[in-house]
Write an enzyme that holds these catalytic residues in place. Structure first.
Site: not given
Length: 140
Positions: A8, A10-12, A15
Site C-alpha cells: 500500500n 500510502d503506508c510508511g 514503503r
C-alpha cells in the site's frame, strides 16, 4: 530471487519494506492490493504460508474494522475473510513473499529475514531510526 510485496503506497511501513528490497538490488513484483483486491483462495493461501490467521492479519487501525464490528470476540475467520474481500484495506501490510518464506513485515525490517543480501547502509525508517548502520550492519 523472486520477490512479491503486497503493498500500500500510502503506508510508511510498506514503503520502507519496498525500499529495503529495492536498495538490496531486487526488482520485486509489487501488488497494490487496494487496486487489485483479493480472492478468498489467494488470501487463505497467503495467510497459511505466513502462518497467520485472518484475525492475525486484520488491520485494526486506520481501517473500518471497528465500525464493521470485526474486533468483537466471536467474529469467525469466515466473516473476517468475507470482510477483507469487500474491504481490502482490512488486510495488514506489507506481506512479502520470497523463496525464504512469506511474512507480514511489520515492522518493515522483518523483510531482511526474507532476502539474501542487505542493502548498503545507512538505511533508516521514515522516522529516522536506523535499520542498517553506515558499515552495512543490521541494527534491528
Amino acid at each position: 530471487m523472486r520477490i512479491a510485496i503486497h503493498h500500500n503506497p500510502d503506508c510508511g511501513t510498506s514503503r520502507v519494506a519496498l525500499k529495503l528490497i529495492e536498495a538490496a538490488g531486487y526488482e520485486p513484483t509489487v501488488i497494490e492490493y487496494l487496486k487489485t483486491g483479493w480472492t478468498r483462495p489467494y488470501l487463505q493461501a497467503l495467510f497459511a504460508a505466513a502462518d497467520l490467521s485472518p484475525r492475525d492479519a486484520l488491520r485494526t487501525s486506520k481501517s473500518p474494522a471497528k465500525e464493521l464490528g470485526l474486533m468483537e470476540d466471536g467474529v469467525s475467520d469466515d466473516a473476517l475473510l468475507a470482510a477483507m474481500l469487500e474491504h481490502p484495506v482490512l488486510v495488514n501490510r506489507p506481506i512479502v513473499c520470497t523463496p525464504k518464506g512469506v511474512r507480514l513485515c511489520r515492522p518493515s525490517e522483518r523483510v531482511l529475514d526474507l532476502i539474501d543480501r542487505l542493502p548498503p547502509g545507512p538505511f533508516a525508517r521514515e522516522d529516522g531510526s536506523l535499520i542498517i548502520d553506515e558499515a552495512g550492519n543490521r541494527v534491528v
